[in-house]
Design an enzyme around this catalytic site. Structure first.
Site, PDB file in Angstrom:
ATOM      1  N   ASP A 164     129.172  73.434  -5.177  1.00  0.00           N
ATOM      2  CA  ASP A 164     129.694  75.307  -5.011  1.00  0.00           C
ATOM      3  C   ASP A 164     130.195  75.599  -6.847  1.00  0.00           C
ATOM      4  OD1 ASP A 164     131.042  77.671  -5.107  1.00  0.00           O
ATOM      5  OD2 ASP A 164     132.570  77.064  -3.647  1.00  0.00           O
TER       6      ASP A 164
ATOM      7  N   SER B 222     136.405  82.181   0.041  1.00  0.00           N
ATOM      8  CA  SER B 222     136.588  82.749  -1.925  1.00  0.00           C
ATOM      9  C   SER B 222     137.902  83.120  -1.715  1.00  0.00           C
ATOM     10  CB  SER B 222     135.768  83.174  -1.187  1.00  0.00           C
ATOM     11  OG  SER B 222     134.843  83.696  -2.734  1.00  0.00           O
TER      12      SER B 222
END
EC number: 3.4.-.-
Length: 534
Positions: A450, A174
């Site tokens: 995602d 991330s």
């Protein structure tokens, strides 16, 4: 013979001016591994300002695990939890996560370093706007590079696992994966190789693309219902009568919110939970929401087929019932602020009131304030409604100006400083290369569904399409999953995640071998020069 060679290399170093700490030398381990230091923690004196040493230092916390470490000269697996206190992420030291799994494979030690302004690693006693001036992207990147170059690791007293002598592998997920990519781009040749899972490398202000992967991956009946619901909400709030607007707000328990954009944002928020779903999860709030909208008794599956025509009023009623009974109760109260107390309090969704305690909470434990500073100043990436030419599951009443208004309230001007109100997405992308990252020994992974993929090298919105994989920059798109699924060993129950992890670990292992091959070649060149001189 070894002593003879070392003496002559040191003599050559004096002639060539090569500093000892960067000699490309890997000496066989002469110091046995200290088994009393299998795990532990330390404090590194980090520079507050890497451009002005007079500002001073702060204590940056780090942790380590040498369970699988092969001893001096063996690899270091480096990790930072990014925008989280490190004490909440210590499992990344173990082989339940990818860093520990890689360490097990290459006989490395895992070193976890806390990000400045998070957890215990605080340069100042409060988070005033003036004190946050040292929280910048360049300072953050410089922190980790300075740590790698100068730290004295308590388990490596001989210094043989310094990055000039052993491969340091930086693994991130991330935001920390974005740091991985940006360090490789801007400060190369300190870390040997990199693994970036779910890295958002391209900054955007109106990041409407965030929800596109959600729309593609979610149960399609639920998608069409949500699109119809949000379209109805926007229509009422933009062109309905005052009575219609109030009735809709009341239906969702949001009648105490004054602003329509706050109400629309609140009704859009639940879809963000899609990014949290992991393959190993047995329950997810997102699917609970979809079950409620469709009035189903069993969980939605990822292969749920498109069914009957959308009944807007039925879907709207079902969503309102779930929102008011399952989502909203306790949402604001859980923050702990007294002005947001009450089971059905909704004032935490009001972004325009400058008097809220949260806006004035300068305590160093307030991670939300630190992350808001990073978003307002550098990354933007504000989730907004899609253009009118596209269906949307996020209200179009929410745009970048909605978020900028909040930034101004949270970070008022102090001591002639404030947040970077004129920052643009081009500011960071010009510096880092954005979507066009080309690097060396860096592996990118992204989940097919995602939401953060839309800001990654695998984005379908990238002008030239998703970036193609190369030998120096392998790119793996993991079918059917969301964010950073390859970071957790429990997700290996999913075949595609398991294959991605195995491929990634094998690639890192090859790069570790390459380090020693390249250093051996360099040492051979030095040796040749030594013998030629005699």
């Amino acid at each position: 013979m070894l002593c003879y060679l070392l003496i002559h290399i040191l003599c050559l170093q004096a002639v060539l001016g090569v500093p000892y700490d960067v000699l490309p030398l890997r000496i066989p381990a002469l110091v046995p591994k200290d088994t009393s230091l299998l795990s532990g923690r330390g404090a590194f004196q980090q520079l507050i300002d890497h451009t002005n040493l007079d500002v001073g230092t702060f204590s940056q916390s780090y942790w380590f695990n040498t369970t699988y470490w092969g001893g001096p000269g063996s690899p270091i697996i480096f990790y930072t939890p990014g925008q989280h206190a490190a004490t909440d992420r210590l499992h990344y030291l173990t082989d339940t996560t990818l860093p520990g799994l890689v360490a097990k494979e290459v006989r490395g030690a895992v070193v976890l370093v806390e990000h400045r302004y998070f957890g215990e690693s605080q340069p100042f006693s409060n988070l005033s706007t003036a004190n946050l001036q040292y929280l910048t992207l360049d300072q953050v990147l410089a922190d980790f590079v300075h740590f790698a170059r100068t730290v004295d690791l308590p388990f490596d007293l001989s210094g043989q696992s310094h990055p000039s002598r052993a491969p340091w592998i930086w693994i991130g997920n991330s935001y920390s994966a974005a740091l991985v990519a940006w360090t490789e781009k801007l400060i190369p040749n300190v870390f040997w190789a990199y693994y970036a899972s779910g890295a958002m490398v391209n900054c955007m202000q109106d990041f409407w693309q965030f929800n596109y992967p959600t729309q593609q991956g979610m149960p399609q009946d639920c998608r069409y219902s949500l699109e119809a619901i949000i379209s109805h909400v926007d229509s009422v709030f933009l062109s309905g009568s005052p009575e219609q607007k109030h009735r809709l707000k009341t239906r969702f328990g949001l009648q105490d919110l004054d602003r329509l954009d706050d109400t629309a944002s609140a009704l859009s928020r639940p879809v963000i939970a899609w990014t949290l779903i992991q393959p190993s999860d047995t329950h997810a709030q997102f699917f609970e929401m979809c079950d409620a909208i469709g009035n189903l008794n069993s969980s939605w599956s990822r292969g749920h087929k498109v069914g009957s025509e959308i009944n807007l009023q039925k879907a709207l009623g079902n969503y309102a019932n779930w929102f008011t009974t399952s989502y909203l109760p306790g949402l604001c109260e859980s923050s702990g602020y007294s002005d947001w107390a009450g089971r059905n309090n909704v004032q935490c969704l009001d972004t325009a009131n400058p008097s809220w305690q949260a806006f004035h909470d300068l305590a160093v434990q307030n991670e939300d304030r630190v992350w808001d500073w990073m978003i307002c100043n550098f990354f933007l990436l504000w989730q907004t409604g899609a253009p009118v030419s596209r269906p949307t599951i996020f209200s179009r009443l929410v745009d970048s100006m909605y978020y900028k208004r909040r930034c101004k309230l949270i970070f008022p001007e102090e001591e002639n400083v404030t947040y970077a109100a004129r920052v643009t997405d081009d500011s960071i992308n010009t510096l880092t290369g954005g979507w066009n990252h080309t690097g060396k020994r860096i592996l990118f992974t992204n989940g097919e569904f995602d939401p953060w993929r839309s800001a990654s090298v695998s984005s379908v919105f990238r002008p030239d399409g998703p970036m193609q994989s190369t030998s120096q920059q392998p790119i793996i798109l993991i079918k059917g999953v969301q964010h950073q699924a390859d970071m957790y060993v429990r997700n290996r129950i999913n075949k595609d995640v398991r294959e991605a992890m195995d491929t990634g670990i094998a690639q890192i292992s090859r790069w570790v071998l390459d380090f020693h091959v390249e250093k051996s070649k360099t040492l051979t060149q030095y040796t040749s020069q030594v013998y030629c001189a005699h």
